[in-house]
Design an enzyme around this catalytic site. Structure first.
Site, PDB file in Angstrom:
ATOM      1  N   HIS A 315       0.952  -1.212   0.082  1.00  0.00           N
ATOM      2  CA  HIS A 315      -0.361  -0.250   0.089  1.00  0.00           C
ATOM      3  C   HIS A 315       0.835   0.933  -0.250  1.00  0.00           C
ATOM      4  CE1 HIS A 315      -3.190   2.760   1.339  1.00  0.00           C
ATOM      5  NE2 HIS A 315      -4.094   2.189   0.762  1.00  0.00           N
ATOM      6  N   ASP A 373      -7.633  -5.072   0.246  1.00  0.00           N
ATOM      7  CA  ASP A 373      -8.691  -6.116  -0.419  1.00  0.00           C
ATOM      8  C   ASP A 373      -7.683  -7.941  -0.854  1.00  0.00           C
ATOM      9  OD1 ASP A 373      -9.872  -4.318  -1.490  1.00  0.00           O
ATOM     10  OD2 ASP A 373      -7.934  -3.466  -3.012  1.00  0.00           O
TER      11      ASP A 373
HETATM   12  N1  ACO Z   1       4.361  -7.684  -4.583  1.00  0.00           N
HETATM   13  C1  ACO Z   1       5.397  -8.077  -4.838  1.00  0.00           C
HETATM   14  N2  ACO Z   1       6.180  -6.196  -4.793  1.00  0.00           N
HETATM   15  C2  ACO Z   1       5.823  -5.284  -4.458  1.00  0.00           C
HETATM   16  C3  ACO Z   1       4.103  -5.302  -4.484  1.00  0.00           C
HETATM   17  C4  ACO Z   1       3.310  -6.324  -4.434  1.00  0.00           C
HETATM   18  N3  ACO Z   1       1.768  -6.263  -4.528  1.00  0.00           N
HETATM   19  N4  ACO Z   1       3.581  -3.872  -4.295  1.00  0.00           N
HETATM   20  C5  ACO Z   1       5.353  -3.285  -4.110  1.00  0.00           C
HETATM   21  N5  ACO Z   1       5.849  -4.212  -4.152  1.00  0.00           N
HETATM   22  C6  ACO Z   1       7.342  -4.012  -4.504  1.00  0.00           C
HETATM   23  C7  ACO Z   1       7.647  -2.832  -5.952  1.00  0.00           C
HETATM   24  O1  ACO Z   1       8.397  -3.490  -6.647  1.00  0.00           O
HETATM   25  C8  ACO Z   1       9.097  -2.432  -4.952  1.00  0.00           C
HETATM   26  O2  ACO Z   1      10.530  -2.963  -5.058  1.00  0.00           O
HETATM   27  P1  ACO Z   1      11.453  -2.514  -5.773  1.00  0.00           P
HETATM   28  O3  ACO Z   1      11.473  -1.312  -4.446  1.00  0.00           O
HETATM   29  O4  ACO Z   1      11.960  -3.024  -5.221  1.00  0.00           O
HETATM   30  O5  ACO Z   1      11.343  -1.641  -6.995  1.00  0.00           O
HETATM   31  C9  ACO Z   1       8.506  -1.550  -3.398  1.00  0.00           C
HETATM   32  O6  ACO Z   1       7.894  -3.193  -3.703  1.00  0.00           O
HETATM   33  C10 ACO Z   1       8.275  -1.122  -3.294  1.00  0.00           C
HETATM   34  O7  ACO Z   1       6.949  -0.628  -4.232  1.00  0.00           O
HETATM   35  P2  ACO Z   1       5.785   1.079  -4.799  1.00  0.00           P
HETATM   36  O8  ACO Z   1       5.593   0.174  -6.569  1.00  0.00           O
HETATM   37  O9  ACO Z   1       6.767   1.735  -5.247  1.00  0.00           O
HETATM   38  O10 ACO Z   1       4.868   1.353  -4.021  1.00  0.00           O
HETATM   39  P3  ACO Z   1       3.424   2.132  -4.337  1.00  0.00           P
HETATM   40  O11 ACO Z   1       2.953   2.897  -2.895  1.00  0.00           O
HETATM   41  O12 ACO Z   1       4.180   3.009  -5.586  1.00  0.00           O
HETATM   42  O13 ACO Z   1       2.663   0.943  -4.953  1.00  0.00           O
HETATM   43  C11 ACO Z   1       0.478  -0.191  -5.207  1.00  0.00           C
HETATM   44  C12 ACO Z   1       1.792   0.623  -4.005  1.00  0.00           C
HETATM   45  C13 ACO Z   1       0.231   0.275  -6.388  1.00  0.00           C
HETATM   46  C14 ACO Z   1      -0.384  -0.592  -3.596  1.00  0.00           C
HETATM   47  C15 ACO Z   1       1.345  -1.660  -5.056  1.00  0.00           C
HETATM   48  O14 ACO Z   1       1.698  -2.720  -3.430  1.00  0.00           O
HETATM   49  C16 ACO Z   1       0.836  -3.277  -5.595  1.00  0.00           C
HETATM   50  O15 ACO Z   1       0.947  -3.055  -6.814  1.00  0.00           O
HETATM   51  N6  ACO Z   1       0.372  -3.462  -4.560  1.00  0.00           N
HETATM   52  C17 ACO Z   1      -0.750  -4.299  -5.535  1.00  0.00           C
HETATM   53  C18 ACO Z   1      -1.608  -4.054  -5.937  1.00  0.00           C
HETATM   54  C19 ACO Z   1      -2.824  -3.914  -4.221  1.00  0.00           C
HETATM   55  O16 ACO Z   1      -3.112  -4.981  -4.630  1.00  0.00           O
HETATM   56  N7  ACO Z   1      -3.527  -2.535  -4.925  1.00  0.00           N
HETATM   57  C20 ACO Z   1      -4.624  -2.622  -3.502  1.00  0.00           C
HETATM   58  C21 ACO Z   1      -4.213  -1.129  -3.078  1.00  0.00           C
HETATM   59  S1  ACO Z   1      -5.068  -0.733  -1.941  1.00  0.00           S
HETATM   60  C22 ACO Z   1      -6.760  -0.293  -2.705  1.00  0.00           C
HETATM   61  O17 ACO Z   1      -6.714   0.075  -3.387  1.00  0.00           O
HETATM   62  C23 ACO Z   1      -7.690  -0.239  -1.631  1.00  0.00           C
END
Ligand code: ACO
Length: 439
Positions: A315, A373
């Site tokens: 998140h 979720d």
């Molecule tokens: N699975 C694997 N790796 C992940 C995940 C994940 N679900 N989420 C983040 N990471 C990793 C990224 O690849 C990044 O790795 P790095 O530092 O090696 O490059 C690191 O964790 C930081 O992640 P960011 O992408 O910078 O985090 P951001 O805050 O931009 O994204 C998000 C947040 C979009 C929710 C992301 O975690 C994601 O895509 N999760 C899966 C989708 C999801 O469950 N969305 C629901 C969100 S809650 C809602 O809307 C109700």
């Protein structure tokens, strides 16, 4: 800050441009809780520089009094009330009043409000005809987005955003009609007759009725299920300046009518990185198939070349735990017990994935935890809600948050059109050459 700002300036930050003798002093402003913000509005005027923050990870885009999140402590407050207390003791319609009006209602206020919402549950009869124009296999989010956007073509008496009465009616209409439109999107996809709303039922109960009832048979409410649905709605009702809410605010900042703004929010919610994640979690679990395949899937997630994400994890704000996910997990167990489902392979798999992920350094070091979720899809599936409706349900709940945030913005006298700037890295000025000269 502007004259209407509620935050108080308590200190200053001085920014000096290296190598020049230019500097400016910017106010540091405190809210009631949460990090202070540097008010950079005069930065460009004083120093001729912009700030650069793609993804808005360090930018407060507005001042708001609705929802507060502390991502490190796992705190979520609606108008100051902890989400745990609201999920346990309140219900969706009362939470809707709280978000919109700023305080919990008295019995008389609640009576007026719930009648206001309930009396708007039906949609203009001509709206039925819209559905015939969609393919039967249309995604219900596509239908929801289109039909909600079209509401402004039907309700001309509630699109003047400068009239408080019209704003109130638009809010009632959106909160009341989105569930009807959503349920009909589902009925259309399975070829069943549309069920008209029943105003003698509660908000969640009526939504389940419109989804599940058929005219040929009496419909029996299961209070445990309608309570679970109500709780899901409460948990999703608002979440401060997330992508869809910011979309609603940006659209609204132009003076667009509320129906158009909420349609924009629905479009933004649809993406798998946002509201589409609940649907994506179930698809992911189905693809993994069985617990033995989890370690290989986790390896794939950790391999950056694969671009595979563990859906329902991570998140932007919560870096410890998502308080909504905790409640959702408990509700999941309650619902499965009530339905007599002892062995739900998807739940077993979800719990096993959570266990593995929480021990794995990849997820621990990046502070990736289950979000709201991760478990909501399993509950909804057990309740018989089809996967394609998961994000729609999220939209039904979030409509209240979007409308509250839109109303707060419109009522703020200092509100201006939202218009970010950019760091331009394209070609510098050059002269056009006719195509015959471009060999
Ligand atoms: N699975 C694997 N790796 C992940 C995940 C994940 N679900 N989420 C983040 N990471 C990793 C990224 O690849 C990044 O790795 P790095 O530092 O090696 O490059 C690191 O964790 C930081 O992640 P960011 O992408 O910078 O985090 P951001 O805050 O931009 O994204 C998000 C947040 C979009 C929710 C992301 O975690 C994601 O895509 N999760 C899966 C989708 C999801 O469950 N969305 C629901 C969100 S809650 C809602 O809307 C109700």
């Amino acid at each position: 800050m502007s004259s209407t700002a509620k935050g108080s300036a308590k200190a200053t930050v001085t920014v000096t441009l290296d190598g020049s003798n230019r500097s400016t002093t910017l106010p540091l402003v405190s809210g009631t809780i949460g990090p202070d913000v540097v008010d950079i509005r005069k930065l460009y005027g004083d120093l001729g520089v912009f700030t650069f923050d793609p993804g808005y990870g360090a930018t407060a885009s507005c001042e708001s009094r609705i929802t507060y999140i502390d991502g490190d402590a796992g705190v979520l407050l609606y108008r100051g009330y902890p989400i745990e207390q609201l999920a346990e003791q309140s219900d969706f319609l009362e939470v809707a009043y709280l978000l919109l009006e700023g305080d919990l209602p008295t019995p008389a206020q609640f009576d007026t409000f719930s009648r206001g919402v309930t009396r708007h549950t039906m949609v203009h009869e001509q709206i039925r005809r819209f559905y015939d124009g969609f393919r039967r296999d249309a995604h219900p989010m596509a239908i929801l987005c289109g039909v909600v956007g079209a509401l402004s073509a039907f309700y001309h008496d509630s699109i003047d955003i400068n009239d408080p009465k019209q704003r109130e009616i638009a809010a009632f209409r959106l909160i009341a009609k989105v569930p009807t439109i959503a349920a009909w999107a589902y009925k259309y996809s399975i070829g069943q007759p549309f069920m008209y709303p029943r105003n003698d039922l509660g908000f969640a109960e009526n939504f389940l009725y419109m989804l599940n009832a058929v005219p040929a048979e009496p419909w029996q409410n299961n209070p445990i299920l309608s309570r679970a649905m109500d709780r899901i709605l409460v948990l999703h009702a608002d979440h401060e300046q997330n992508a869809s809410t910011s979309t609603v605010r940006l659209a609204g900042s132009t003076g667009a009518n509320p129906f158009a703004c909420i349609a924009a929010g629905i479009a933004a919610l649809w993406g798998p990185a946002h509201g589409g994640a609940n649907e994506a979690v179930l698809k992911m679990l189905a693809e993994i198939g069985k617990p033995e395949n989890i370690p290989a899937f986790i390896r794939e997630v950790k391999d950056k070349q694969s671009h595979t994400k563990l859906m329902g994890f991570g998140h932007r704000v919560y870096k410890n735990f998502d308080p909504r996910a905790k409640i959702m997990k408990e509700t999941c167990h309650e619902v499965l017990a009530e339905l007599g489902i002892k062995d739900e392979p998807l739940l077993d798999m979800a719990m096993e994935m959570e266990r593995i992920a929480l021990e794995d350094d990849y997820f621990v070091s990046r502070k990736l935890y289950p979000n709201v979720d991760f478990y909501s899809g399993i509950i909804l599936k057990a309740m018989g809600i089809p996967t394609s409706m998961f994000t729609v349900l999220f939209a039904v709940a979030r409509t209240v948050g979007w409308v509250s945030q839109w109303k707060e913005m419109v009522e703020d006298p200092s509100q201006r059109i939202g218009r970010p700037r950019q760091l331009y890295t394209g070609a510098t000025e050059r002269d056009y050459r006719p195509i015959s000269d471009r060999g």
